[in-house]
Motif scaffolding. Sequence first.
Motif, mmCIF file in Angstrom:
data_model
loop_
_atom_site.group_PDB
_atom_site.id
_atom_site.type_symbol
_atom_site.label_atom_id
_atom_site.label_comp_id
_atom_site.label_asym_id
_atom_site.label_seq_id
_atom_site.Cartn_x
_atom_site.Cartn_y
_atom_site.Cartn_z
ATOM 1 N N LEU A 155 -11.637 -5.685 -29.657
ATOM 2 C CA LEU A 155 -11.265 -3.655 -29.111
ATOM 3 C C LEU A 155 -10.869 -3.084 -30.248
ATOM 4 N N CYS A 156 -11.450 -1.933 -30.889
ATOM 5 C CA CYS A 156 -10.579 -0.799 -31.450
ATOM 6 C C CYS A 156 -9.021 -0.527 -30.348
ATOM 7 N N ALA A 157 -7.913 -0.388 -30.926
ATOM 8 C CA ALA A 157 -6.800 -0.334 -30.855
ATOM 9 C C ALA A 157 -6.836 1.498 -30.674
ATOM 10 N N ASP A 167 -19.311 -0.251 -34.591
ATOM 11 C CA ASP A 167 -18.155 0.891 -35.233
ATOM 12 C C ASP A 167 -17.740 1.846 -34.042
ATOM 13 N N CYS A 168 -16.627 1.767 -34.297
ATOM 14 C CA CYS A 168 -16.389 3.013 -33.466
ATOM 15 C C CYS A 168 -15.691 4.557 -35.045
ATOM 16 N N ARG A 169 -15.536 5.665 -34.589
ATOM 17 C CA ARG A 169 -15.727 6.133 -35.433
ATOM 18 C C ARG A 169 -13.771 6.925 -36.428
ATOM 19 N N CYS A 170 -12.990 5.492 -36.100
ATOM 20 C CA CYS A 170 -12.095 5.929 -35.535
ATOM 21 C C CYS A 170 -11.065 5.527 -37.209
ATOM 22 N N SER A 171 -11.903 4.705 -38.065
ATOM 23 C CA SER A 171 -11.572 4.309 -39.275
ATOM 24 C C SER A 171 -12.823 4.972 -40.048
#
Length: 190
Positions: A155-157, A167-171
Motif C-alpha cells: 500500500l502507498c504509505a 499507481d496513486c498520485r502521491c509520487s
Amino acid sequence: MKNRDNDMKIEIHQIPSTGLELAFEEQPDRFASVKELMETGECRFVAPVDIALQVTPVPDMIRVEGGFNTTIRQACVRCMERFDGTLESHFTLDYSKAIPDDVHRNDGNSVELTAQQIGMIHYQGDEIDFTDAIQEQIVMAIPYHPLCSDACKGLCAQCGQNLNIGDCRCSGQDTDGPFDVLKKLKLSSE
Ligand SMILES: [Zn+2]
Ligand SMILES: [Zn+2]
C-alpha cells in the motif's frame, strides 16, 4: 459416511509388515488448534485437509511418512488483501510404544530424555491416533508473514492505495497542486 471418531486412528495389529497406505479428508475444524485460529480470524480454511499417510512397521517403531494439502485464506501483510494459498507439508513421524528411560551417551553418562526430545511420539495400547501430530504439522505450516505474491507492491504509505491495482498520485504528477493554482491565477489575470 465414515465414523469420524475412527477416521485418524489405526490399530497396530491391522498394520501388515509390508506397510499400509491411508488417506483421509478431514474438515479443518476437526483440529482444535486450527479451529481456534479460524475463530480468532488468523486464517480461514477454504478446503478440507487432504491427508495421505504411509504407515510402516520398523524395528521398535511405527514410521509414518506422509503429507497434507489444503487451501487457506489469509490477509497479505503488505497489501492487506485476502488471498487463497495452498498449504501443504511433508513429514515423517516415528511412533514408539517403548520409550527408553535413559539414553546412554558416548561418555557413559546417561541422560533422561522424553519421547519428544528423541524425535519420537509415544503411543499406548494397541492404537495410534494421528490427530495431534497432524494438527501440529498443519499449524506449523501456516505462514507467519503471508504474502499474496513475492512481488506484492503493498500500500502507498501516504494515501493507502493498493499499488498492485494501480499507481496513486502521491509520487506522480499532482494535477491539483500549488502550481496549478498559480497557472489558473495567471490565466485569469491576463
Ligand atoms: Zn499483497
Ligand atoms: Zn499514494
